[in-house]
Design a protein around this motif. Structure first.
Motif, PDB file in Angstrom:
ATOM      1  N   ILE A  88      -2.964 -16.917   8.534  1.00 48.62           N
ATOM      2  CA  ILE A  88      -1.634 -17.512   8.644  1.00 48.62           C
ATOM      3  C   ILE A  88      -0.648 -16.597   7.931  1.00 48.62           C
ATOM      4  O   ILE A  88      -0.639 -16.511   6.697  1.00 48.62           O
ATOM      5  N   ALA A  89       0.169 -15.858   8.719  1.00 47.65           N
ATOM      6  CA  ALA A  89       1.155 -14.932   8.136  1.00 47.65           C
ATOM      7  C   ALA A  89       0.523 -14.120   7.013  1.00 47.65           C
ATOM      8  O   ALA A  89       1.058 -14.020   5.904  1.00 47.65           O
ATOM      9  N   ALA A  90      -0.621 -13.508   7.309  1.00 47.27           N
ATOM     10  CA  ALA A  90      -1.520 -13.049   6.257  1.00 47.27           C
ATOM     11  C   ALA A  90      -1.747 -11.545   6.264  1.00 47.27           C
ATOM     12  O   ALA A  90      -1.595 -10.858   7.283  1.00 47.27           O
ATOM     13  N   LEU A  91      -2.176 -11.061   5.113  1.00 45.75           N
ATOM     14  CA  LEU A  91      -2.675  -9.707   4.963  1.00 45.75           C
ATOM     15  C   LEU A  91      -4.140  -9.663   5.388  1.00 45.75           C
ATOM     16  O   LEU A  91      -4.828 -10.690   5.385  1.00 45.75           O
ATOM     17  N   ALA A  92      -4.607  -8.444   5.706  1.00 45.01           N
ATOM     18  CA  ALA A  92      -6.003  -8.290   6.131  1.00 45.01           C
ATOM     19  C   ALA A  92      -6.426  -6.840   5.931  1.00 45.01           C
ATOM     20  O   ALA A  92      -6.630  -6.098   6.889  1.00 45.01           O
ATOM     21  N   PRO A  93      -6.561  -6.399   4.687  1.00 46.71           N
ATOM     22  CA  PRO A  93      -6.817  -4.981   4.425  1.00 46.71           C
ATOM     23  C   PRO A  93      -8.203  -4.522   4.847  1.00 46.71           C
ATOM     24  O   PRO A  93      -9.185  -5.260   4.742  1.00 46.71           O
ATOM     25  N   ASP A  94      -8.243  -3.297   5.313  1.00 50.49           N
ATOM     26  CA  ASP A  94      -9.505  -2.633   5.613  1.00 50.49           C
ATOM     27  C   ASP A  94     -10.079  -2.074   4.308  1.00 50.49           C
ATOM     28  O   ASP A  94      -9.466  -2.166   3.235  1.00 50.49           O
ATOM     29  N   ALA A  95     -11.247  -1.449   4.406  1.00 53.36           N
ATOM     30  CA  ALA A  95     -11.955  -0.996   3.205  1.00 53.36           C
ATOM     31  C   ALA A  95     -11.161   0.027   2.401  1.00 53.36           C
ATOM     32  O   ALA A  95     -11.291   0.100   1.174  1.00 53.36           O
ATOM     33  N   ASP A  96     -10.333   0.832   3.067  1.00 56.38           N
ATOM     34  CA  ASP A  96      -9.567   1.871   2.381  1.00 56.38           C
ATOM     35  C   ASP A  96      -8.159   1.424   2.025  1.00 56.38           C
ATOM     36  O   ASP A  96      -7.316   2.249   1.651  1.00 56.38           O
ATOM     37  N   GLU A  97      -7.877   0.125   2.130  1.00 55.59           N
ATOM     38  CA  GLU A  97      -6.545  -0.402   1.869  1.00 55.59           C
ATOM     39  C   GLU A  97      -6.580  -1.440   0.754  1.00 55.59           C
ATOM     40  O   GLU A  97      -7.630  -2.012   0.445  1.00 55.59           O
ATOM     41  N   THR A  98      -5.407  -1.709   0.204  1.00 53.56           N
ATOM     42  CA  THR A  98      -5.210  -2.838  -0.692  1.00 53.56           C
ATOM     43  C   THR A  98      -4.122  -3.730  -0.101  1.00 53.56           C
ATOM     44  O   THR A  98      -3.448  -3.355   0.863  1.00 53.56           O
ATOM     45  N   SER A  99      -3.951  -4.880  -0.698  1.00 56.28           N
ATOM     46  CA  SER A  99      -2.853  -5.750  -0.262  1.00 56.28           C
ATOM     47  C   SER A  99      -1.518  -5.016  -0.381  1.00 56.28           C
ATOM     48  O   SER A  99      -0.661  -5.098   0.508  1.00 56.28           O
ATOM     49  N   GLN A 100      -1.355  -4.275  -1.477  1.00 55.85           N
ATOM     50  CA  GLN A 100      -0.088  -3.577  -1.694  1.00 55.85           C
ATOM     51  C   GLN A 100       0.120  -2.448  -0.695  1.00 55.85           C
ATOM     52  O   GLN A 100       1.238  -2.248  -0.192  1.00 55.85           O
ATOM     53  N   SER A 101      -0.916  -1.697  -0.399  1.00 53.75           N
ATOM     54  CA  SER A 101      -0.743  -0.592   0.545  1.00 53.75           C
ATOM     55  C   SER A 101      -0.424  -1.108   1.944  1.00 53.75           C
ATOM     56  O   SER A 101       0.307  -0.452   2.695  1.00 53.75           O
ATOM     57  N   GLN A 102      -0.937  -2.287   2.290  1.00 53.80           N
ATOM     58  CA  GLN A 102      -0.540  -2.888   3.569  1.00 53.80           C
ATOM     59  C   GLN A 102       0.931  -3.276   3.558  1.00 53.80           C
ATOM     60  O   GLN A 102       1.675  -2.968   4.483  1.00 53.80           O
ATOM     61  N   LEU A 103       1.368  -3.957   2.514  1.00 53.19           N
ATOM     62  CA  LEU A 103       2.771  -4.372   2.433  1.00 53.19           C
ATOM     63  C   LEU A 103       3.708  -3.177   2.475  1.00 53.19           C
ATOM     64  O   LEU A 103       4.809  -3.254   3.049  1.00 53.19           O
ATOM     65  N   ALA A 104       3.307  -2.068   1.883  1.00 55.23           N
ATOM     66  CA  ALA A 104       4.169  -0.895   1.806  1.00 55.23           C
ATOM     67  C   ALA A 104       4.430  -0.260   3.169  1.00 55.23           C
ATOM     68  O   ALA A 104       5.419   0.457   3.346  1.00 55.23           O
ATOM     69  N   LYS A 105       3.561  -0.530   4.140  1.00 57.13           N
ATOM     70  CA  LYS A 105       3.755   0.044   5.479  1.00 57.13           C
ATOM     71  C   LYS A 105       4.933  -0.593   6.206  1.00 57.13           C
ATOM     72  O   LYS A 105       5.582   0.053   7.027  1.00 57.13           O
ATOM     73  N   PHE A 106       5.190  -1.858   5.924  1.00 59.76           N
ATOM     74  CA  PHE A 106       6.293  -2.590   6.536  1.00 59.76           C
ATOM     75  C   PHE A 106       6.967  -3.404   5.433  1.00 59.76           C
ATOM     76  O   PHE A 106       6.805  -4.616   5.344  1.00 59.76           O
ATOM     77  N   PRO A 107       7.734  -2.739   4.568  1.00 54.93           N
ATOM     78  CA  PRO A 107       8.256  -3.430   3.382  1.00 54.93           C
ATOM     79  C   PRO A 107       9.334  -4.457   3.700  1.00 54.93           C
ATOM     80  O   PRO A 107      10.102  -4.303   4.650  1.00 54.93           O
ATOM     81  N   THR A 108       9.338  -5.520   2.925  1.00 58.18           N
ATOM     82  CA  THR A 108      10.441  -6.473   2.900  1.00 58.18           C
ATOM     83  C   THR A 108      10.994  -6.484   1.486  1.00 58.18           C
ATOM     84  O   THR A 108      10.271  -6.244   0.528  1.00 58.18           O
ATOM     85  N   THR A 109      12.274  -6.741   1.364  1.00 56.94           N
ATOM     86  CA  THR A 109      12.895  -6.710   0.042  1.00 56.94           C
ATOM     87  C   THR A 109      13.399  -8.077  -0.386  1.00 56.94           C
ATOM     88  O   THR A 109      13.683  -8.293  -1.565  1.00 56.94           O
TER      89      THR A 109
END
Length: 228
Positions: A88-109
């Motif tokens: 639900i409106a969620a993160l889903a990192p792969d093995a080489d990712e973190t929650s933060q690195s996912q957010l950084a790809k499409f940042p919101t401020t």
């Protein structure tokens, strides 16, 4: 026949009560339901808290995660008791990712400009509510604020193993008006996991603003599990 169990995993600035509009209906439909109450102290302990809940409901289990809860179900969902994942409106990192690195790809401020961080914990300010849950009535926004859980500052940079969406069928509720997890990030991760996607005109909390839509998606996952 015993119906599939359902386990929920909440995100930041939330606790298990954020699923309060879903749980009574699912219980009335004769599902055993648990909402993990994790402390946002470390990724490893939060994943362990979700995994512990798997033993409290009958299998197979549909594992449902909102926001950072998507990171948790991605890791906890490798457990063999889990048959399906609902994001639900969620993160889903792969093995080489973190929650933060996912957010950084499409940042919101928007939301992230309305935070306090005393004593190493990150709190949502009242001014951030309109960006986090702006489609809720004011009274419900105040309840979201009052029940928030504050994560440790480095939580989104932590890693653990396991990527459940690579092997488990997945469904995704995509919130098109989300100002916390960018809708384009949601499109990217849901496409990558080959999820069945349902778009909803919602803020970051569709389980509160559009609970009937989210319930329908969970029911579809349950139906698929029941037939397998």
């Amino acid at each position: 026949m015993t119906k599939p169990g359902i386990v929920f995993a909440h995100g930041l600035w939330a606790d298990g009560s954020c699923f309060g509009k879903l749980i009574p209906t699912l219980q009335a439909e004769r599902h055993e339901v648990m909402a993990s109450q994790h402390g946002l102290d470390s990724l490893a302990t939060d994943v362990a808290a979700v995994t512990a809940c798997l033993g409290r409901v009958p299998g197979p289990v549909v594992l449902v995660g909102h926001s950072y809860g998507g990171t948790l179900i991605t890791h906890a969902g490798t457990d063999p008791r889990v048959a399906a994942l609902v994001y639900i409106a969620a993160l889903a990192p792969d093995a080489d990712e973190t929650s933060q690195s996912q957010l950084a790809k499409f940042p919101t401020t928007e939301v992230f400009s309305h935070l306090d961080a005393p004593q190493g914990r990150i709190w949502l300010k009242p001014s951030g509510l309109k960006y986090f849950a702006g489609d809720l009535p004011e009274a419900e926004q105040k309840l979201v604020y009052a029940t928030q859980g504050a994560p440790v500052a480095d939580l989104f940079n932590q890693k653990v193993g396991g990527t459940a969406w690579k092997s488990k069928p997945s469904w995704y509720v995509l919130a098109t008006q989300d100002q916390t997890v960018h809708p384009d990030l949601q499109r990217s991760v849901s496409k990558r996991m080959n999820a069945t996607v349902t778009e909803v005109t919602s803020s970051h909390v569709p389980m509160l603003s559009k609970p009937d839509v989210v319930l329908d998606v969970i029911r579809k996952a349950v139906s698929a599990v029941s037939k397998s």
